[in-house]
Design an enzyme around this catalytic site. Sequence first.
Site, PDB file in Angstrom:
ATOM      1  N   SER A 148     -70.082  18.432 -48.862  1.00  0.00           N
ATOM      2  CA  SER A 148     -70.112  18.801 -47.448  1.00  0.00           C
ATOM      3  C   SER A 148     -71.553  18.970 -46.991  1.00  0.00           C
ATOM      4  CB  SER A 148     -69.361  20.112 -47.243  1.00  0.00           C
ATOM      5  OG  SER A 148     -70.139  21.178 -47.759  1.00  0.00           O
ATOM      6  N   LYS A 149     -71.702  19.078 -45.681  1.00  0.00           N
ATOM      7  CA  LYS A 149     -73.028  19.275 -45.117  1.00  0.00           C
ATOM      8  C   LYS A 149     -73.634  20.577 -45.635  1.00  0.00           C
ATOM      9  CE  LYS A 149     -75.097  20.061 -40.579  1.00  0.00           C
ATOM     10  NZ  LYS A 149     -76.355  20.478 -41.151  1.00  0.00           N
TER      11      LYS A 149
END
Length: 510
Positions: free
Chosen positions: A261-262
């Site tokens: 994920s970011k």
Amino acid sequence: MERQVRVRFAPSPTGPLHIGGVRTALYNYLFARQHGGVMILRIEDTDSTRFVPGAEDYINEALAWLGIGIDEGVREGGNYGPYKQSERRDIYRKYVKQLLDNDKAYIAFDTPEELEAKRQEIKNFQYDASTRMMMRNSLSMPADEVKRLLDAGTKHVVRFKIEPDKQVVVNDLIRGTVTVNSSTLDDKVLYKSADDLPTYHLANIVDDHLMEVSHVIRGEEWLPSAPLHVLLYQALGWTDTMPQFVHLPLLLKPDGKGKLSKRDGDRLGFPVFPLEWHDPKSGEVSSGYRERGYLPQAVVNFLALLGWNPGDEREMFTMQELINEFSFEHCSKKGAKFDFEKGKWFNHEYIMNMPDDSLAQVFKPVLARHADAQAFTDDYIARAVGLVKGRVNFIEELWDQAAFFFRAPLTYAEKDVRKRWKPETPAIMRELIQVLRGIDDFTSKNSEEIVLGWIKEHDYHMGNVMNAFRLTVVGECKGPHMFDITELLGCDETVARIERGLQNIQPIDA
Ligand code: GLU
């Protein structure tokens, strides 16, 4: 007859393209090129609530930067357009009607509130064969009532009428045969009257069919939708031309479990987007591989190996080599850990292997931020970066390593002065100036021989003399081979720097 390979990358413009999406695009491209096929870029923008301005341009720019070529698309044109779903309304309407006429779909009027109430009332509520007769739709209501509501312009959706308890088989080139019971699926919304647009599922199937897509290559997160898609092909009578499915392994967190994920990128300090992204709403800036100083070839090579391997130990691949060697047989089912340290390593290798003159061109914008780049010839810049390129992972770092080629040192490292600048050093440096001035051929090898000969002849301390020399020229006791440096700087600049050093460096008492 073998079908022509036609693949599509079908992003939704809901924000910057994630690095996992880039890998999907890359695998599509490799497969298309390997088979002399066609690579389509289709913009799936039917969900207007999630539309983000700038996202489509970002996708185009990112793919272009990486060298992922598109044959048919919004910009490229082609015979199967429009390539943007919001411009294909008329096309979808026809298939919504076909499904309704053939009793494969039905109209539903349930409001969000009514659906929510049902979810509260029935545990694990699913809109399907077991519940649809309790809802407000064209199957449960009298025909004249349905007509009245439609005539009055009542908001509605069209739902897929899924027959329960059927085995749905998905054939996947990586995962093999996946079988699902249709009772686990819900009557998915295929169309919304509110914006007169189909949902992702219907638009996706209609377009894959009409664009004659032969292989649907996409991330594993779409595998749960595949049985529904198979049923839609059947309902529309397109079973014979159904594309071959290929669901690629997920990209996983570098550490721990789960999808990349970011937040992992922010936490561990690496980008998850190909290019820097400026969020138009929040103004937030997310870093990108390009701006961080990655070479596109390195990013391509790194991504190609996240989920695929060549079957042996090789790691370095050009795009053309990837096109030749790529195969789904060597794609893993298991997710691929996103090893960003490996990404850095690839960048280092690509910088090292890049010809000096090409590297100089990539470095020039960085140089221009720190110094007057015009003052140096391309050849000089190329030789300077050539001497330090083995020491960096990123283009930016070339400046840290090569700054002294472009300006004399402004300061002198204190710990090196303390260690190397002795009371007798200035006299020896003055002598060194004379020695250097006397050298006709200032090339590295020749000046090295003469200077080292002079040190030995006088029985000076080799380490102290050479390091004091380096201190005046570089500003600290590190860097490439000393005489490679002086060859490039030339005699006048070398001598000028020793003279500056003599003026500015004072011995520090130990
Ligand atoms: N629009 C979907 C996405 O954003 C496409 C999924 C597919 O390739 O079918 O990824």
